[in-house]
Write a protein that holds these residues in place. Structure first.
Motif, short mmCIF file in Angstrom:
data_model
loop_
_atom_site.label_atom_id
_atom_site.label_comp_id
_atom_site.label_asym_id
_atom_site.label_seq_id
_atom_site.Cartn_x
_atom_site.Cartn_y
_atom_site.Cartn_z
N THR A 36 -77.20 -3.84 55.18
CA THR A 36 -75.90 -4.38 55.53
C THR A 36 -76.13 -5.82 55.94
OG1 THR A 36 -75.16 -2.21 56.30
CG2 THR A 36 -73.85 -4.12 56.98
N VAL A 88 -72.50 -4.27 52.02
CA VAL A 88 -73.36 -3.10 52.10
C VAL A 88 -73.97 -2.87 50.73
CG1 VAL A 88 -73.51 -0.66 52.69
CG2 VAL A 88 -71.87 -2.14 53.90
N LEU A 107 -68.96 -8.09 55.77
CA LEU A 107 -70.17 -7.27 55.68
C LEU A 107 -70.33 -6.84 54.24
CD1 LEU A 107 -69.38 -7.14 58.70
CD2 LEU A 107 -70.29 -4.83 58.72
#
Length: 145
Positions: free
Chosen positions: A46, A105, A103
């Motif tokens: 992440t 991922v 973010l």
């Protein structure tokens, strides 16, 4: 007599350290292989991309979309997830920065190619948008599709 106890004590400590090292090494190597039937071992990274630019303003939606299209997608064409977030951190100056963040991922096999691609993404973002840091969090996971 004190010397004998001191030597014995060091030997005992060395034995405990060796046993602990072997126990932790067993945990580290057994984790990825412990996936249940139907699951595969992956790494989940992440990446936390702050959008505040230290000299003022923020990374625009258009600049973010361009970064995804020209950098992240070619590096991880199999896919990724983007999450909007609000973050806070203390930089090298000691000042607390509150900023909107993205973010990313990534779920991928652990290999040198993925590690290099992630390092390049981080370096590119930091340089392009004058960022002090991009946080990277990594976990070994089991997943199935």
């Amino acid at each position: 007599m004190n010397v004998a106890r001191h030597t014995l004590s060091r030997a005992g400590v060395a034995g405990v350290l060796i046993a602990a090292t072997l126990a932790f090494a067993g945990c580290a190597t057994s984790q990825p292989g412990n996936c249940a039937a139907g699951f595969e071992a992956f790494e989940r990274d992440t990446l936390y991309f702050g959008r505040a630019i230290p000299t003022g303003g923020q990374v625009s939606d258009a600049d973010w979309a361009d970064f995804l299209d020209t950098r992240v997608t070619p590096a991880f064409p199999q896919g990724f997830t983007v999450i909007d977030a609000a973050g806070q951190w203390r930089g090298a100056s000691g000042q607390v920065v509150r900023e909107s963040s993205k973010l990313v991922v990534l779920l991928h096999p652990r290999d040198a190619k993925a590690d290099a691609a992630i390092a390049t993404l981080i370096d590119t973002y930091r340089q392009r948008f004058a960022q002090e840091a991009v946080l990277q969090e990594r976990q070994s996971v089991c997943a199935r599709f």
